[in-house]
Enzyme design. Structure first.
Site, PDB file in Angstrom:
ATOM      1  CG  ASP A 453      -1.998  -1.081   1.109  1.00  0.00           C
ATOM      2  OD1 ASP A 453      -2.196  -1.595  -0.001  1.00  0.00           O
ATOM      3  OD2 ASP A 453      -2.637  -1.383   2.148  1.00  0.00           O
ATOM      4  CD  GLU A 479       0.299  -4.786 -10.309  1.00  0.00           C
ATOM      5  OE1 GLU A 479       0.745  -5.689 -10.999  1.00  0.00           O
ATOM      6  OE2 GLU A 479      -0.707  -4.940  -9.550  1.00  0.00           O
TER       7      GLU A 479
END
Length: 564
Positions: A453, A479
């Site tokens: 994160d 991502e």
């Protein structure tokens, strides 16, 4: 051109809608309500003020009319006496007693002081001075052919003066003063030696001198005010007088003296006891004469500045009103007196009256309504503000990715379509960059999801800092990021993509204690310049394909074409 204007208008309307949020609408509505309620209250206040002014003028007019009628009665008597005097000068009565009076005058005219008296119960005596004393006065003269007729006329007027004078009248003294050195008065002269002093006291008064043919060309009734000297025990008086002329010759003056105290008493009697306010009487030069207030006869005397304001207002009208500080001053000129009657009404008196009670009630109602309106505004404004904040928060969450604070996939597509259409309309290029972080799964597996994160948030910040003001970035999956560049050519978009790649690869980030990593990304670039296609989904698909070409070529690179 019309399409461009339409798009600009729509953009302007959207900006206005964003600025005029629900809170502004609530404020505007309450301001309008408050404004209109205040205007209505102000209108009621104006109507109430007009009614108050009319009431003040009506009260003043009633007292002024009563005083005017009484003064008119005395003026009418004076005119009647002058007419009688003129008739007696032209055609005197042929009575033996009157002829004897003329003979007696001829016998005593050289004496320093003399008196001719016929019948005390029927007529008034004629008191006079010698020829020598008359010759010393500039306005005095016995050189007229009708001197004998004037003597008999004075005796006849003395009879009328006795009949006309009564204790109930405002007049304290009525008199005829001749230029020929004698006078008749309702106030007796007890001692003959006092006749010269009294006569010269008469002929030196303004009410006598002011009736010379030069001073009073129209030979009209005139009013004069006499103020007592400091050393004198006499009281101030108002004298109404009129010249007596016949055949263009000025014989003398008929006058009536009215003490100011009797006018003050008349004012008190004429006023309604249930009404507040002070009545003041002024002469033609705005000199104070008397007041209706028995306790403070000079309680509301005006200062020089206020007198100047009052005089300026009186120049334009015979009646009116003016506000002076906390007082309302109404005034009216009298028809049969050379002066003005003034009514002074103070604020405290107004508050105690009917109009004061209505004004207080109206003010309290307005204050209560305004207070309730403000409380309602505060409650509704707070509620709307909370709802707007909640709506904005929910809207932001619906449009943004909470981790990276970039647009989510749905919001990005909503933003991209109108931008692509706008660029197509203006024939501007439209480019897309697809970004995918390299080896992100390995970072997650090795350092955990919290580290992943942090990497996503760090990468999103670097991507945002590399963009232009008009560019839009969003997270479209795990991502993977997408950047929209309206107006950018393929070359410019490739430069932006390279800038993003370098920023991502240059900076190391702290993952754990004493552990840093360096991330990289593969980027694919596409543009409408290549095929003339402005379909965002097609351009994104093309950029995505080039992204995977970059990964296959070894990662950490930018592909802006299928061959790069």
């Amino acid at each position: 051109m019309q399409h461009e204007t339409k798009m600009e208008n729509q953009s302007w309307l959207k900006k206005l809608a964003r600025r005029l949020g629900p809170g502004h609408v609530v404020n505007l509505c309450f301001i309008v309500v408050l404004l209109f309620s205040t205007l209505l209250t102000w209108r009621e206040v104006v109507v109430l003020e007009d009614a108050y002014i009319s009431s003040q003028r009506n009260h003043l007019e009633n007292v002024a009319n009563a005083l005017d009628k009484h003064l008119q009665y005395n003026v009418d008597k004076l005119i009647f006496l002058r007419n009688g005097m003129r008739e007696a000068l032209v055609a005197p009565l042929d009575f033996t007693s009157l002829r004897d009076a003329v003979t007696e005058f001829e016998q005593h005219r050289d004496e320093h002081a003399w008196k001719i008296e016929l019948n005390r119960r029927r007529t008034l005596p004629v008191n006079g001075v010698s020829d020598a004393l008359v010759s010393e006065g500039n306005l005095l003269s016995r050189e007229n052919e009708s001197l004998d007729n004037e003597i008999t006329a004075a005796l006849e007027v003395g009879y009328l003066l006795r009949l006309a004078h009564n204790s109930s009248s405002m007049v304290e003294q009525a008199m005829y003063v001749s230029r020929a050195g004698f006078y008749v008065s309702t106030q007796p002269t007890l001692f003959t030696r006092n006749v010269p002093t009294r006569y010269y006291g008469y002929v030196t008064q303004p009410w006598f001198i002011g009736h010379s043919q030069r001073e009073n060309r129209h030979r009209a009734v005139r009013w004069f005010t006499s103020q007592p000297e400091h050393a004198s025990n006499t009281e101030p008086q108002v004298t109404v007088s009129v010249p007596v002329d016949s055949n263009n010759y000025w014989y003398g003056v008929l006058g009536m003296s009215i003490p100011v105290r009797t006018m003050q008493q008349f004012l008190r009697n004429a006023i309604d006891k249930n009404l507040d306010g002070e009545y003041q009487l002024y002469d033609s030069k705005l000199r104070f004469l008397t007041s209706s207030n028995p306790d403070h006869p000079t309680g509301n005397i005006f200062d020089p500045r206020e007198l100047a304001l009052l005089a300026q207002a009186m120049e334009h009208d015979t009646r009116g009103g003016i506000r002076m500080d906390s007082r309302y001053v109404s005034w009216e000129r009298l028809d049969h007196f050379d002066g003005v009657l003034v009514r002074v009404h103070t604020l405290s008196e107004g508050v105690r009256g009917d109009f004061g009670s209505i004004s207080i009630a109206l003010t309290l109602l307005w204050a209560l309504f305004t207070t309730m309106l403000l409380i309602s505004w505060y409650v509704i404004r707070r509620m709307v503000s909370n709802m707007y904040v909640l709506q904005s928060s929910l809207q932001w969450q619906a449009w943004h990715d909470t981790l990276t604070r970039l647009y989510n996939r749905g919001a990005l597509f909503e933003k991209a379509r109108p931008l692509a259409k706008l660029c197509q309309t203006h024939q501007h290029p439209f480019s897309v960059i697809q970004v995918d972080l390299d080896h992100f799964k390995a970072i997650n597996d090795r350092f955990g999801h919290q580290a992943g994160d942090r990497v996503l948030s760090h990468a999103a910040g670097l991507i945002s800092s590399s963009l232009r003001a008009q560019d839009v970035a969003g997270r479209v999956g795990g991502e993977e990021f997408c950047v929209i560049l309206p107006g950018a050519s393929l070359t410019e978009a490739a430069e932006v993509a390279e800038r993003i790649r370098l920023k991502l690869n240059e900076k190391e980030m702290l993952i754990a204690k004493s552990t840093t990593i360096r991330i990289s990304a593969s980027l694919g670039v596409s543009s409408s310049e290549e095929t003339g296609d402005y379909d965002f989904e097609q351009l994104q698909s093309l950029a995505d394909r080039r992204l995977y070409l970059a990964k296959q070529a070894g990662r950490n690179r930018v592909f802006a074409s299928d061959n790069a």
